[in-house]
Design an enzyme around this catalytic site. Sequence first.
Site, PDB file in Angstrom:
ATOM      1  CE  LYS A   1      -2.132  25.638  -8.251  1.00  0.00           C
ATOM      2  NZ  LYS A   1      -1.288  26.592  -7.492  1.00  0.00           N
TER       3      LYS A   1
ATOM      4  CB  THR B   1      -9.581   7.067   2.132  1.00  0.00           C
ATOM      5  OG1 THR B   1      -9.805   7.984   1.044  1.00  0.00           O
ATOM      6  CG2 THR B   1      -9.274   5.682   1.574  1.00  0.00           C
ATOM      7  CE  LYS B   2      -7.357  13.148   5.949  1.00  0.00           C
ATOM      8  NZ  LYS B   2      -6.298  13.733   6.793  1.00  0.00           N
TER       9      LYS B   2
ATOM     10  CG  ASP C   1     -11.194  12.940  -5.293  1.00  0.00           C
ATOM     11  OD1 ASP C   1      -9.971  12.687  -5.277  1.00  0.00           O
ATOM     12  OD2 ASP C   1     -11.666  14.001  -4.840  1.00  0.00           O
TER      13      ASP C   1
ATOM     14  CG  ASP D   1       8.799   7.712  -2.545  1.00  0.00           C
ATOM     15  OD1 ASP D   1       7.784   7.077  -2.876  1.00  0.00           O
ATOM     16  OD2 ASP D   1       9.323   8.566  -3.283  1.00  0.00           O
TER      17      ASP D   1
ATOM     18  CG  ASP E   1      -0.776  15.674  -4.343  1.00  0.00           C
ATOM     19  OD1 ASP E   1      -1.470  16.234  -5.213  1.00  0.00           O
ATOM     20  OD2 ASP E   1      -0.184  16.285  -3.443  1.00  0.00           O
TER      21      ASP E   1
ATOM     22  CD  GLU F   1      -2.785   1.235   2.443  1.00  0.00           C
ATOM     23  OE1 GLU F   1      -3.657   2.108   2.472  1.00  0.00           O
ATOM     24  OE2 GLU F   1      -2.619   0.389   3.351  1.00  0.00           O
TER      25      GLU F   1
ATOM     26  CD  GLU G   1     -14.088   6.569  -1.413  1.00  0.00           C
ATOM     27  OE1 GLU G   1     -14.971   6.087  -2.144  1.00  0.00           O
ATOM     28  OE2 GLU G   1     -13.356   5.895  -0.675  1.00  0.00           O
TER      29      GLU G   1
END
Length: 223
Positions: A134, A201-202, A166, A107, A130, A55, A204
């Site tokens: 932009k 998830t938070k 999303d 990472d 993330d 994950e 989401e």
Amino acid sequence: MTEPLTRTYKLRSGRITPGQQRALDSFADRFAIPPGDVLLDLPALFQREAPVVLEIGFGMGGTTLEMARADPSTCIIAADVHVPGVGALLRGLHEQDLDNVRVLHGDGAELLARRIPPASLAGIRLYFPDPWPKARHVKRRLVDARFAALAASKLAPGGRLHCATDWAPYAAQMVEVLDAEPGLVLEYGGPVERPEWRPVTKYEARGRAKGHEVADIFAVRNG
């Protein structure tokens, strides 16, 4: 893959709570993966033969804990760069006495590239990375052609890459690059009812509150 990977995350500042610090001090020996460049021996890491899933990015660890609790037969390597989340997950693993998770403060993409043996993973989970919305930052998105090839090389035959986002432009990019990777077969990509085994998830919930449509994208290793 020896050259450094592009950094695809933003380091967030955040205060470490006393409980998180105690967890870092007390439970790392049991659950944490020490830094290094040596390939991991996955059966030795978990002290048993079992399917292993990576994950990449677990936030504060709530989703990881829920999935680990629901499926104790699957082992999870959970990687994140944010110290408060690492502490929170270590504490949760101790409190819930879960032994099928190992945690890396670092990472997850670098871990995948440098320390995961070829064709060894049953799955890779990448939930709400993330989106770098932009235009000038699109090159920082993790899921690109290079990542697709890397994932294919580390998944065992039949292993599954599961991404969720999303951000519609990122979902379209994921579908495009995964479909183009010869080592993967795109199973599904697009808005779909959330699989019941993937907790909300938070990030989401935050995206849905803004009216964003969530896409779950699956690709399976050839062979």
